[in-house]
Every structure is written in C-alpha cells, then in structure tokens.
Enzyme design. Structure first.
Site, PDB file in Angstrom:
ATOM      1  N   CYS A 127       0.736  -1.352   0.183  1.00  0.00           N
ATOM      2  CA  CYS A 127       0.094  -0.118  -0.220  1.00  0.00           C
ATOM      3  C   CYS A 127       0.823   1.288  -0.033  1.00  0.00           C
ATOM      4  O   CYS A 127       0.418   2.373  -0.236  1.00  0.00           O
ATOM      5  CB  CYS A 127      -0.959  -0.164   1.194  1.00  0.00           C
ATOM      6  N   HIS A 172      -2.790   7.648   3.280  1.00  0.00           N
ATOM      7  CA  HIS A 172      -3.460   6.260   2.491  1.00  0.00           C
ATOM      8  C   HIS A 172      -4.795   6.015   3.406  1.00  0.00           C
ATOM      9  O   HIS A 172      -4.815   6.195   4.456  1.00  0.00           O
ATOM     10  CB  HIS A 172      -2.342   5.041   2.823  1.00  0.00           C
ATOM     11  N   ASN A 188     -10.397   0.553   1.217  1.00  0.00           N
ATOM     12  CA  ASN A 188      -8.780   0.630   1.278  1.00  0.00           C
ATOM     13  C   ASN A 188      -8.465   0.060  -0.363  1.00  0.00           C
ATOM     14  O   ASN A 188      -8.645  -1.056  -0.620  1.00  0.00           O
ATOM     15  CB  ASN A 188      -8.216  -0.451   2.201  1.00  0.00           C
TER      16      ASN A 188
HETATM   17  N1  COA Z   1     -17.976  -7.893  11.723  1.00  0.00           N
HETATM   18  C1  COA Z   1     -18.132  -8.255  13.100  1.00  0.00           C
HETATM   19  N2  COA Z   1     -17.212  -8.815  13.710  1.00  0.00           N
HETATM   20  C2  COA Z   1     -16.079  -8.877  13.350  1.00  0.00           C
HETATM   21  C3  COA Z   1     -15.649  -8.651  12.155  1.00  0.00           C
HETATM   22  C4  COA Z   1     -16.592  -8.165  11.322  1.00  0.00           C
HETATM   23  N3  COA Z   1     -16.368  -7.649  10.161  1.00  0.00           N
HETATM   24  N4  COA Z   1     -14.407  -8.886  12.115  1.00  0.00           N
HETATM   25  C5  COA Z   1     -14.039  -9.283  13.227  1.00  0.00           C
HETATM   26  N5  COA Z   1     -14.904  -9.251  14.105  1.00  0.00           N
HETATM   27  C6  COA Z   1     -14.998  -9.586  15.573  1.00  0.00           C
HETATM   28  C7  COA Z   1     -13.981 -10.711  15.987  1.00  0.00           C
HETATM   29  O1  COA Z   1     -14.139 -11.834  15.831  1.00  0.00           O
HETATM   30  C8  COA Z   1     -13.834 -10.363  17.330  1.00  0.00           C
HETATM   31  O2  COA Z   1     -14.724 -11.161  18.121  1.00  0.00           O
HETATM   32  P1  COA Z   1     -14.286 -11.819  19.569  1.00  0.00           P
HETATM   33  O3  COA Z   1     -13.858 -10.601  20.508  1.00  0.00           O
HETATM   34  O4  COA Z   1     -15.656 -12.125  19.753  1.00  0.00           O
HETATM   35  O5  COA Z   1     -13.210 -12.443  19.317  1.00  0.00           O
HETATM   36  C9  COA Z   1     -14.135  -8.811  17.474  1.00  0.00           C
HETATM   37  O6  COA Z   1     -14.812  -8.399  16.412  1.00  0.00           O
HETATM   38  C10 COA Z   1     -13.014  -7.872  17.659  1.00  0.00           C
HETATM   39  O7  COA Z   1     -11.856  -8.325  16.462  1.00  0.00           O
HETATM   40  P2  COA Z   1     -10.505  -7.869  16.325  1.00  0.00           P
HETATM   41  O8  COA Z   1      -9.944  -8.228  15.120  1.00  0.00           O
HETATM   42  O9  COA Z   1      -9.802  -7.477  17.554  1.00  0.00           O
HETATM   43  O10 COA Z   1     -11.249  -6.239  15.651  1.00  0.00           O
HETATM   44  P3  COA Z   1     -10.663  -4.644  15.625  1.00  0.00           P
HETATM   45  O11 COA Z   1     -10.941  -3.937  16.579  1.00  0.00           O
HETATM   46  O12 COA Z   1      -9.020  -5.083  15.658  1.00  0.00           O
HETATM   47  O13 COA Z   1     -11.102  -4.375  14.273  1.00  0.00           O
HETATM   48  C11 COA Z   1      -9.823  -4.502  11.917  1.00  0.00           C
HETATM   49  C12 COA Z   1     -10.410  -5.188  13.155  1.00  0.00           C
HETATM   50  C13 COA Z   1      -9.430  -5.354  10.982  1.00  0.00           C
HETATM   51  C14 COA Z   1     -11.107  -3.585  11.516  1.00  0.00           C
HETATM   52  C15 COA Z   1      -8.705  -3.508  12.555  1.00  0.00           C
HETATM   53  O14 COA Z   1      -7.811  -4.519  12.978  1.00  0.00           O
HETATM   54  C16 COA Z   1      -8.269  -2.805  11.501  1.00  0.00           C
HETATM   55  O15 COA Z   1      -8.549  -2.019  10.717  1.00  0.00           O
HETATM   56  N6  COA Z   1      -6.813  -3.304  11.394  1.00  0.00           N
HETATM   57  C17 COA Z   1      -6.105  -2.477  10.293  1.00  0.00           C
HETATM   58  C18 COA Z   1      -6.239  -3.225   8.887  1.00  0.00           C
HETATM   59  C19 COA Z   1      -5.590  -2.499   7.792  1.00  0.00           C
HETATM   60  O16 COA Z   1      -5.681  -1.271   7.726  1.00  0.00           O
HETATM   61  N7  COA Z   1      -5.046  -3.142   6.779  1.00  0.00           N
HETATM   62  C20 COA Z   1      -4.308  -2.542   5.709  1.00  0.00           C
HETATM   63  C21 COA Z   1      -3.194  -1.514   5.896  1.00  0.00           C
HETATM   64  S1  COA Z   1      -2.492  -1.109   4.593  1.00  0.00           S
END
Ligand code: COA
Length: 309
Positions: free
Chosen positions: A101, A241, A271
């Site tokens: 990215c 980004h 994204n």
């Molecule tokens: N819908 C509903 N629930 C979801 C979900 C979705 N799409 N994705 C994950 N969950 C759940 C998980 O299973 C977890 O449940 P649990 O607590 O029962 O285990 C809970 O939500 C929290 O999950 P977690 O992965 O800790 O969520 P988060 O707050 O970290 O959010 C992202 C997840 C992916 C949105 C976040 O980590 C993120 O944006 N990271 C950066 C990713 C990124 O930008 N990548 C590209 C970079 S160039």
C-alpha cells in the site's frame, strides 16, 4: 473507480458482520468492485489517459512509467508494460514497483528522483488495484476493508519551485508475515494444497497492522517536513493512505492537527491500496480543496512492512 458498488449491507449477506460494526471500526460504508472484464491495466489505462490529458502531454513524450499494485495483472510481465502498450507510450521504459500500500509514495519518489537526476523529463506513476480478486470473501476480518480503483500522476521536469520537495521511505521486513499474499509465488507455487489452504488470499493480522500503522504514520509526516524545515502549520493538508478512519484519527491526534486537515474518502472506496492516495488527491482537486501552490503531505503504510511520506 469501477462503477459497481458493494455496500456493508451487501457484505453482511456474505459473512457474519453488519454495517454498524464496519462503520464503527473502519469508517467504511461502501467500496467499488471491478467487473469481470476489468483488470488493473484497464483501470490503470483509464487513469493514465486522464492524467496525460490534465498534463496536456502526449503519451509518446513519456520517458518512464512506474506502475505500483498490490494486485498486479501477472507475476510478469509488469502491469506497467501492459499500460505502456495500451496508451501508446512507445518511448517509455516501464516497470512495476512493489511496496504494497506504500507503493504510490515510493513510486512518486523514484520518478521524481529520476527527473531530478536529469536523466528523464516526463514520468507517469500509476497505482491500480483489483484487490477484490485476492480477498477471501469468507473472511470477515479482511473482506470488509478492500476496494478496487486506480489513480495516476504525471511528473515533469520544471524550473518552477516546488514539486516533490522531500521524501522518506522506510521498511521493516521483520513484519512481513503481518500482511501478506503468500500463494502463487516461488515460495508457495500454485498447487491444490495452496488453494485448499487459501494462500492466494490476503492474510492479515489486523490488530498488529493497526498498531504498526498508528505508530509510523505521524512520525513519517514529521520526518518529511523536517527535511525541508517545515512544520505541520506550513501545510495545507495531508492526504493519507485510506485504510481505516480510526488510523487517520489517531495520526491526527499524534500530530495535534484537526481532522479537517486530512483528506478522507475511505467511507466511499475502502482501502484501494496503491490507488488510495491518487484517488483522494484527484477528488481534492476536483472539489476545489486543493489548489496549485498548496503544500501537501502524502503519507502511506502497508505490507512489507513499508511506510513513507
Ligand atoms: N464484523 C463483525 N465482527 C467482526 C468482524 C466483522 N467484520 N471482524 C472481526 N470481528 C469480531 C472478531 O471476531 C472479534 O470477536 P471476539 O471478540 O468475539 O473474538 C471482535 O470482532 C474484535 O475483533 P478484532 O480483530 O480485535 O477487531 P479490531 O477492532 O482489531 O478491528 C480491523 C479489526 C480489521 C477492522 C482492524 O484491526 C483494522 O482495521 N486493522 C488495520 C487493517 C488495515 O488497515 N490493513 C491494511 C493496511 S494497508
């Protein structure tokens, strides 16, 4: 961007998620998905042709084309070569640059350096993605995030002060596993097993990437500003980004800047990896937010790990 829109509600029919959750955690409302007959080159050519029109430059005047993509058309040839052929840039050398990215930041810097060295005059930089084909539509941790699209800049040698004033590029390969598409390369060549294991999809440790992104983004902005003895007060806006609204929000707090100084369109496109910065830039110009002479910081981060501004 391609026309077809995929909303959060649409995704909630594919995986166990909902609009509220996606908006709260990412700021994303919808994203664009390429049609079957659209490829990174298709979108990239469209962006390239428009950029050349704006620059009033014939494709035959291009000396260099750098395409950057996290979803390239093939391992080889380079997507840049397909674009080069289709736009008729007969004089240009063309290659792909891979920095996930952060690709657009790295590519713009490389093109600017080539111009500054005096070896070339006109360069085209294209960021283009059809990431929807590498997303596991059964993985709710990743499929909510990504979208398709393309953007392009033309860079030209000029005596007018300004242009690309400074740049920082950083990498930390120790975080390679954090965000990766492992299948189909020479480490895991395509096989029934790699397909069975889903290695041809984007794999991500979301929490780790979030931590990384919020750690590096603000710092990279300050580094790029320090190189030219500027502060955040000197700049008109930041074009980051577009990965996640909360990541941008955290960077704004770190930099003690109001969120209004950030160009944000992640809500409408998700994204789009290497394409997110040029798409946001073009929108900012089209809606009058960005004008000739304004000072702007582009900042990005992504797989590699890589980051830069
Ligand atoms: N819908 C509903 N629930 C979801 C979900 C979705 N799409 N994705 C994950 N969950 C759940 C998980 O299973 C977890 O449940 P649990 O607590 O029962 O285990 C809970 O939500 C929290 O999950 P977690 O992965 O800790 O969520 P988060 O707050 O970290 O959010 C992202 C997840 C992916 C949105 C976040 O980590 C993120 O944006 N990271 C950066 C990713 C990124 O930008 N990548 C590209 C970079 S160039």
């Amino acid at each position: 961007v391609p026309e077809p829109v995929l909303t959060n509600d649409d995704i909630s029919k594919l995986v166990d998620t909902n609009d509220q959750w996606i908006r709260d955690r990412t700021g994303i409302r919808e994203r664009r998905i390429a049609r079957e007959n659209e490829f990174p080159s298709t979108l990239g050519v469209e962006a390239a042709v428009k950029a050349l029109q704006v620059a009033n430059l014939a494709p035959t005047e291009l000396d260099l084309i750098i395409c950057t993509s996290s979803s390239p058309e093939y391992i080889f040839p380079a997507t840049a070569c397909i674009i080069q052929d289709q736009i008729g840039a007969t004089k240009a050398g063309a290659f792909d640059l891979q920095a996930a990215c952060t690709g657009f930041i790295f590519a713009v810097n490389m093109a600017a350096q080539a111009i500054r060295s005096g070896s070339i005059k006109n360069a085209l930089v294209v960021g283009t993605e059809v990431l929807s084909r590498f997303v596991n539509w059964k993985d709710r941790g990743t499929c909510i995030l990504f979208g398709d699209g393309a953007g392009a800049f033309v860079l030209q040698a000029s005596d007018i002060p300004g242009g690309i004033m400074s740049a920082v590029m950083h990498s930390d390969g120790s975080g390679a596993d954090t965000l990766t598409l492992p299948g189909g390369g020479s480490h895991f060549p395509a096989s029934e097993l790699t397909i069975h294991e889903g290695k041809h999809f984007v794999h991500m440790d979301g929490k780790e990437v979030f931590r990384f992104a919020t750690r590096v983004m603000g710092r990279a902005v300050l580094e790029a500003l320090e190189q030219v003895k500027m502060t955040t007060d000197d700049i008109h806006c930041i074009i980051p980004h577009q990965a996640n609204y909360r990541i941008i929000e955290t960077a704004a707090k770190y930099l003690k800047m109001p969120l209004e100084k950030f160009v944000i369109n992640v809500d409408r496109y998700g994204n789009t990896s290497t394409a997110s910065i040029p798409i946001a830039t073009v929108e900012a110009i089209q809606n009058g937010r960005l004008k000739s002479g304004d000072k702007v910081v582009f900042v990005g981060f992504g797989g590699g790990l890589t980051w830069g501004a």
